[in-house]
Enzyme design. Sequence first.
Site, PDB file in Angstrom:
ATOM      1  N   GLY A 101     -12.954 -10.575  13.975  1.00  0.00           N
ATOM      2  CA  GLY A 101     -12.130 -10.220  12.815  1.00  0.00           C
ATOM      3  C   GLY A 101     -11.143  -9.098  13.095  1.00  0.00           C
ATOM      4  N   ARG A 109      -0.741   1.284  -5.726  1.00  0.00           N
ATOM      5  CA  ARG A 109      -1.227   1.467  -7.102  1.00  0.00           C
ATOM      6  C   ARG A 109      -2.474   2.343  -7.161  1.00  0.00           C
ATOM      7  NH1 ARG A 109      -1.387  -4.665  -8.978  1.00  0.00           N
ATOM      8  NH2 ARG A 109      -1.938  -4.874  -6.780  1.00  0.00           N
ATOM      9  N   GLN A 110      -3.038   2.667  -5.991  1.00  0.00           N
ATOM     10  CA  GLN A 110      -4.201   3.570  -5.975  1.00  0.00           C
ATOM     11  C   GLN A 110      -3.704   4.996  -5.717  1.00  0.00           C
ATOM     12  OE1 GLN A 110      -7.823   2.220  -4.128  1.00  0.00           O
ATOM     13  NE2 GLN A 110      -7.056   0.130  -3.985  1.00  0.00           N
ATOM     14  N   HIS A 133       5.414   1.843  -6.227  1.00  0.00           N
ATOM     15  CA  HIS A 133       4.831   1.958  -7.573  1.00  0.00           C
ATOM     16  C   HIS A 133       4.974   3.384  -8.135  1.00  0.00           C
ATOM     17  CE1 HIS A 133       2.388   0.839 -10.938  1.00  0.00           C
ATOM     18  NE2 HIS A 133       1.563   1.837 -10.690  1.00  0.00           N
ATOM     19  N   LYS A 143       0.852  -1.879 -23.326  1.00  0.00           N
ATOM     20  CA  LYS A 143      -0.193  -2.502 -22.505  1.00  0.00           C
ATOM     21  C   LYS A 143      -1.324  -1.512 -22.260  1.00  0.00           C
ATOM     22  CE  LYS A 143      -0.541  -3.318 -17.565  1.00  0.00           C
ATOM     23  NZ  LYS A 143       0.146  -3.692 -16.338  1.00  0.00           N
ATOM     24  N   ASP A 173       9.124  -5.970 -13.859  1.00  0.00           N
ATOM     25  CA  ASP A 173       7.993  -5.156 -13.420  1.00  0.00           C
ATOM     26  C   ASP A 173       8.159  -4.883 -11.934  1.00  0.00           C
ATOM     27  OD1 ASP A 173       5.649  -3.762 -13.705  1.00  0.00           O
ATOM     28  OD2 ASP A 173       4.475  -5.450 -14.454  1.00  0.00           O
TER      29      ASP A 173
END
Length: 300
Positions: free
Chosen positions: A37, A103-104, A137, A201, A227
Amino acid sequence: MEKILIVGPASQTLGVKIAKELGINYINTEFKKFADGENYLRINLENEDIIKGKEIIIVQSTGPSSSDNQNARIMELLMMIDAVKRMGAGKIIVVVPYLAYARQDKIFRPGESQFANILLKLINSLGIDEFYVVDIHAPKVLEELDCKAVNIDSMSELAKYIKFLGAKDIVVVSPDKGAVERSKAFAKHFGENVPVDFFEKKRDVKTGEITMSGKLSLKGKDVVIADDIIATGGTMATAIKLSKESGARKVYAVATHALLLQSAKYRILDAGADEIIGTDTIDNEAAKVSLAGLIAQYLK
Ligand code: R5P
């Protein structure tokens, strides 16, 4: 200093287009996954001396796709930066059109990692000279970088395409109160007095479930819902449904980074969108707007 562009595995189309816009040579990469992997990547060259002393532009988006996930894309990016550094690049310019984990950027629940910042710290630790991203973001995380950092605004290119489609009597709708300022800036590309409105939202931080409300005056209007990201399509589909209930004639579902995960396409079209429009920061079928020319302008 001579420039050479390295075309990352996740930005093959955009990378080549940027190199052509700049009129510079480009090199692709060889990449694969080992049986355990782990990722493997090498810059596809035989003579390492061609990198020495050159201005190297690495283009690699980090969105998930059918060929690999964002973690693999980040590993490949780090490997590319490390490889050109080791080969003696004179200047390293990193272009990450879509930055994963962006987004974190906040702690939403106890015990979390603010990983957007950590990812940038990691990139910074490799020693780069310039960093370019598109519509990140939350731009504040770029403060983690010691080098020049630029957040490229894609709005002008998206607006050009929507105008080309013949949209008229436009209202720009933000699917979230927090994105209203961005929507106002977007609306200016359609004309000085183009109205902007928004839905409220709320997202449950535990389940991720969205609730949205609002009734707007959209009767007979062409609605552009803008968005930064479409991920599962939940936000966009809900905003489309409410726009249709508010009387919208046409609805354009627009996002810089249209990841279109799981059944996002179905949800968005089923909710009543006439078209899904994204850019080539993500190499998929929604990438109707190329940002190659725009990004190249910053790299000249
Ligand atoms: C959230 O703050 C972002 O701006 C997007 O609205 C969100 O990431 C979209 O996610 P999804 O498509 O899963 O609703």
